[in-house]
Design a protein around this motif. Structure first.
Motif, PDB file in Angstrom:
ATOM      1  N   SER A   7       0.840  -1.196   0.000  1.00 57.06           N
ATOM      2  CA  SER A   7       0.000   0.000   0.000  1.00 57.06           C
ATOM      3  C   SER A   7       0.876   1.248   0.000  1.00 57.06           C
ATOM      4  O   SER A   7       2.035   1.215   0.406  1.00 57.06           O
ATOM      5  CB  SER A   7      -0.929   0.003   1.209  1.00 57.06           C
ATOM      6  OG  SER A   7      -0.184  -0.021   2.397  1.00 57.06           O
ATOM      7  N   PHE A  19      -3.355   3.711  -2.938  1.00 56.64           N
ATOM      8  CA  PHE A  19      -3.531   2.418  -3.592  1.00 56.64           C
ATOM      9  C   PHE A  19      -3.209   1.284  -2.622  1.00 56.64           C
ATOM     10  O   PHE A  19      -2.488   1.463  -1.650  1.00 56.64           O
ATOM     11  CB  PHE A  19      -2.650   2.288  -4.842  1.00 56.64           C
ATOM     12  CG  PHE A  19      -1.189   2.146  -4.546  1.00 56.64           C
ATOM     13  CD1 PHE A  19      -0.630   0.890  -4.320  1.00 56.64           C
ATOM     14  CD2 PHE A  19      -0.357   3.246  -4.496  1.00 56.64           C
ATOM     15  CE1 PHE A  19       0.719   0.747  -4.045  1.00 56.64           C
ATOM     16  CE2 PHE A  19       0.990   3.116  -4.226  1.00 56.64           C
ATOM     17  CZ  PHE A  19       1.531   1.858  -3.993  1.00 56.64           C
ATOM     18  N   LYS A  21      -2.373  -2.888  -3.410  1.00 55.10           N
ATOM     19  CA  LYS A  21      -2.238  -3.960  -4.402  1.00 55.10           C
ATOM     20  C   LYS A  21      -1.855  -5.243  -3.694  1.00 55.10           C
ATOM     21  O   LYS A  21      -1.071  -5.225  -2.748  1.00 55.10           O
ATOM     22  CB  LYS A  21      -1.157  -3.631  -5.434  1.00 55.10           C
ATOM     23  CG  LYS A  21      -1.459  -2.454  -6.308  1.00 55.10           C
ATOM     24  CD  LYS A  21      -2.214  -2.883  -7.508  1.00 55.10           C
ATOM     25  CE  LYS A  21      -2.344  -1.715  -8.476  1.00 55.10           C
ATOM     26  NZ  LYS A  21      -3.201  -2.049  -9.571  1.00 55.10           N
ATOM     27  N   LEU A  39       2.275  -0.205 -11.541  1.00 53.68           N
ATOM     28  CA  LEU A  39       1.714   1.148 -11.495  1.00 53.68           C
ATOM     29  C   LEU A  39       2.341   2.045 -12.554  1.00 53.68           C
ATOM     30  O   LEU A  39       1.659   2.884 -13.145  1.00 53.68           O
ATOM     31  CB  LEU A  39       1.902   1.768 -10.121  1.00 53.68           C
ATOM     32  CG  LEU A  39       1.020   1.222  -9.013  1.00 53.68           C
ATOM     33  CD1 LEU A  39       1.422   1.819  -7.676  1.00 53.68           C
ATOM     34  CD2 LEU A  39      -0.436   1.491  -9.293  1.00 53.68           C
TER      35      LEU A  39
END
Length: 58
Positions: A7, A19, A21, A39
């Motif tokens: 994160s 974000f 992931k 990203l």
């Protein structure tokens, strides 16, 4: 391989976007690299525009 949750936030035109992931990787440094690469390609970002806050094993 282990699951990692990565994160942080990345720079957008009007500020920062948070974000989180989830990736599968052998260790946390590889998980960081996967997220930076992902990203960067999805949002056309450089690595300096992405700030990773936390990497945790899930």
């Amino acid at each position: 391989m282990s699951q990692f949750t990565v994160s942080g936030r990345f720079q957008m035109r009007n500020g920062f976007q948070e974000f989180t992931k989830r990736v599968e990787a052998p260790n946390d440094s590889v998980a960081r690299e996967h997220v930076l690469s992902q990203l960067g390609s999805e949002h056309n970002l450089k690595r300096t525009q992405i700030e990773i806050g936390e990497v945790t094993a899930a």
